[in-house]
Design an enzyme around this catalytic site. Structure first.
Site, PDB file in Angstrom:
ATOM      1  N   ARG A  44      -9.527 -11.978  30.345  1.00 58.15           N
ATOM      2  CA  ARG A  44      -9.058 -12.897  29.306  1.00 58.15           C
ATOM      3  C   ARG A  44     -10.149 -13.101  28.254  1.00 58.15           C
ATOM      4  O   ARG A  44      -9.871 -13.090  27.041  1.00 58.15           O
ATOM      5  CB  ARG A  44      -8.652 -14.217  29.951  1.00 58.15           C
ATOM      6  N   LYS A  95      -1.014 -23.865  30.667  1.00 56.17           N
ATOM      7  CA  LYS A  95      -1.442 -25.192  31.110  1.00 56.17           C
ATOM      8  C   LYS A  95      -0.559 -26.264  30.480  1.00 56.17           C
ATOM      9  O   LYS A  95      -0.122 -26.134  29.334  1.00 56.17           O
ATOM     10  CB  LYS A  95      -2.902 -25.421  30.726  1.00 56.17           C
ATOM     11  N   HIS A 116     -10.306 -13.905  34.714  1.00 62.78           N
ATOM     12  CA  HIS A 116     -10.676 -14.611  33.491  1.00 62.78           C
ATOM     13  C   HIS A 116     -11.649 -13.788  32.643  1.00 62.78           C
ATOM     14  O   HIS A 116     -11.748 -13.996  31.431  1.00 62.78           O
ATOM     15  CB  HIS A 116     -11.269 -15.980  33.819  1.00 62.78           C
ATOM     16  N   ARG A 152      -3.822 -15.887  31.655  1.00 67.08           N
ATOM     17  CA  ARG A 152      -4.455 -16.507  32.812  1.00 67.08           C
ATOM     18  C   ARG A 152      -3.834 -15.883  34.062  1.00 67.08           C
ATOM     19  O   ARG A 152      -2.693 -15.428  34.055  1.00 67.08           O
ATOM     20  CB  ARG A 152      -4.226 -18.013  32.832  1.00 67.08           C
ATOM     21  N   HIS A 178      -4.652 -22.117  23.563  1.00 64.84           N
ATOM     22  CA  HIS A 178      -5.577 -23.252  23.557  1.00 64.84           C
ATOM     23  C   HIS A 178      -5.010 -24.380  22.705  1.00 64.84           C
ATOM     24  O   HIS A 178      -4.616 -24.164  21.555  1.00 64.84           O
ATOM     25  CB  HIS A 178      -6.940 -22.844  22.990  1.00 64.84           C
ATOM     26  N   TYR A 182     -15.853 -18.207  21.491  1.00 65.04           N
ATOM     27  CA  TYR A 182     -15.834 -16.756  21.321  1.00 65.04           C
ATOM     28  C   TYR A 182     -16.508 -16.318  20.037  1.00 65.04           C
ATOM     29  O   TYR A 182     -16.868 -15.150  19.895  1.00 65.04           O
ATOM     30  CB  TYR A 182     -14.386 -16.247  21.373  1.00 65.04           C
TER      31      TYR A 182
END
Length: 339
Positions: free
Chosen positions: A271, A190, A268, A159, A294, A303
């Protein structure tokens, strides 16, 4: 008398809205832009209630559902409607705490479901073209830094916040750092969750080349005196301060234009490209989840849709029965010598 009553209701509504906005500004410390959006959404709520002959305290779920349907019919996107309803729901929750309403009329009203858009990813050829670009118009210092930024984003799927948080060396206050000998990037993602990501050979070479020239900019010594903490940052601007996400966005726009790509590239997108290309090559969804950081594999599964599109294109190009418009290559003529 009716006009006076209407004016009194509007004044009371305005008072409640003002008190709520002050509450979220002080207690929840919402950002100015969020406060502006809340003010707009609540003004729209008051307008709709007024047109229906209602005070804000008289609104019922049926009214909210009708207004939601009107927004949807006017072409408003489901995500935008969801944000409006979230604001209204929060407002009535606060009114409930003030004992001004017996129930929240927005509590069980939900926006229409939106189709989840596919993430925008570069093709492998475009990603490689961007990474291998040699921009003759840039000075060597900037070119070395920019190439390292692109290689690291694409190699690790970071990120942009993780990238700009990287330090050149590990430290007790570092949010993230590179271990060049171990070929790993240690980042804080995150939720302040840390993870380690492998760094590819090309990215390692680009970062090493950048570190060799990083401290050679003439403007840096004076800037370091003003901001000693910036000396720890891996990626810095010409003034010696840590690069911002906005600077990375601008860097990628310039570089994608110089590479002749059809659309501007943002962090992004690299990414997404990293995740899509690794999944296409490996088919290992769980590994991609770990690499991206994630928490829920459902987030990563989007994806697989990109991967299916890649497979579908390959099928259309290669399978003889995929050509539906009579444009299939002609079958080879039978060998008359074979019995």
């Amino acid at each position: 008398m009716a006009t006076s009553s209407s004016d009194e209701g509007a004044a009371a509504d305005s008072s409640w809205v003002e008190k709520y906005l002050e509450h979220v500004r002080v207690e929840r410390r919402l950002a100015p832009r969020t406060l502006e959006l809340y003010s707009t959404h609540l003004a729209d709520l008051a307008r709709r209630a007024g047109e229906a002959g209602l005070d804000l305290l008289q609104v019922q779920p049926a009214h909210v559902r009708r207004w939601m349907a009107q927004m949807h019919g006017a072409g408003r996107e489901p995500r935008g409607i969801a944000l409006v309803l979230s604001c209204w729901r929060s407002f009535y929750r606060w009114l409930g705490h003030q004992l001004a309403v017996p129930a929240n009329p927005v509590q069980d009203v939900h926006a229409p479901k939106a189709g989840r858009p596919l993430p925008k990813a570069l093709s492998v050829d475009d990603a490689v073209r961007l990474a291998e670009l040699k921009n003759a118009d840039a000075d060597p210092w900037t070119e070395s830094r920019d190439r390292a930024v692109v290689e690291l984003l694409y190699s690790c799927g970071l990120r942009v916040s993780e990238l700009v948080g990287l330090d050149a060396q590990p430290g007790k206050d570092a949010r993230g750092w590179l271990d060049l000998d171990g070929a790993e990037a240690h980042v804080m993602g995150k939720g302040s969750k840390r993870r380690s990501v492998p760094v590819g050979r090309q990215a390692l070479a680009a970062v090493r080349a950048w570190l060799e020239v990083r401290d050679s900019c003439a403007a840096l010594p004076a800037a370091r005196l003003r901001d000693p903490a910036s000396s720890a940052a891996l990626f810095i601007g010409a003034r010696g301060t840590r690069m911002t996400p906005q600077a990375i966005w601008a860097l990628l726009r310039r570089r994608s234009h110089a590479a002749g790509l059809a659309a501007p590239v943002h962090p992004h997108m690299l990414r997404h490209s990293f995740a899509s290309h690794v999944l296409q090559s490996s088919g290992d969804l769980r590994a991609v989840q770990e690499l991206l950081g994630h928490a829920n594999i459902g987030t990563t599964q989007v994806y697989t849709r990109l991967d299916f599109q890649h497979l579908a294109r390959a099928y259309d190009a290669a399978h003889p029965r995929a050509h539906l418009r009579g444009d299939a290559p002609a079958s080879p003529a039978p060998d008359k010598n074979k019995s």
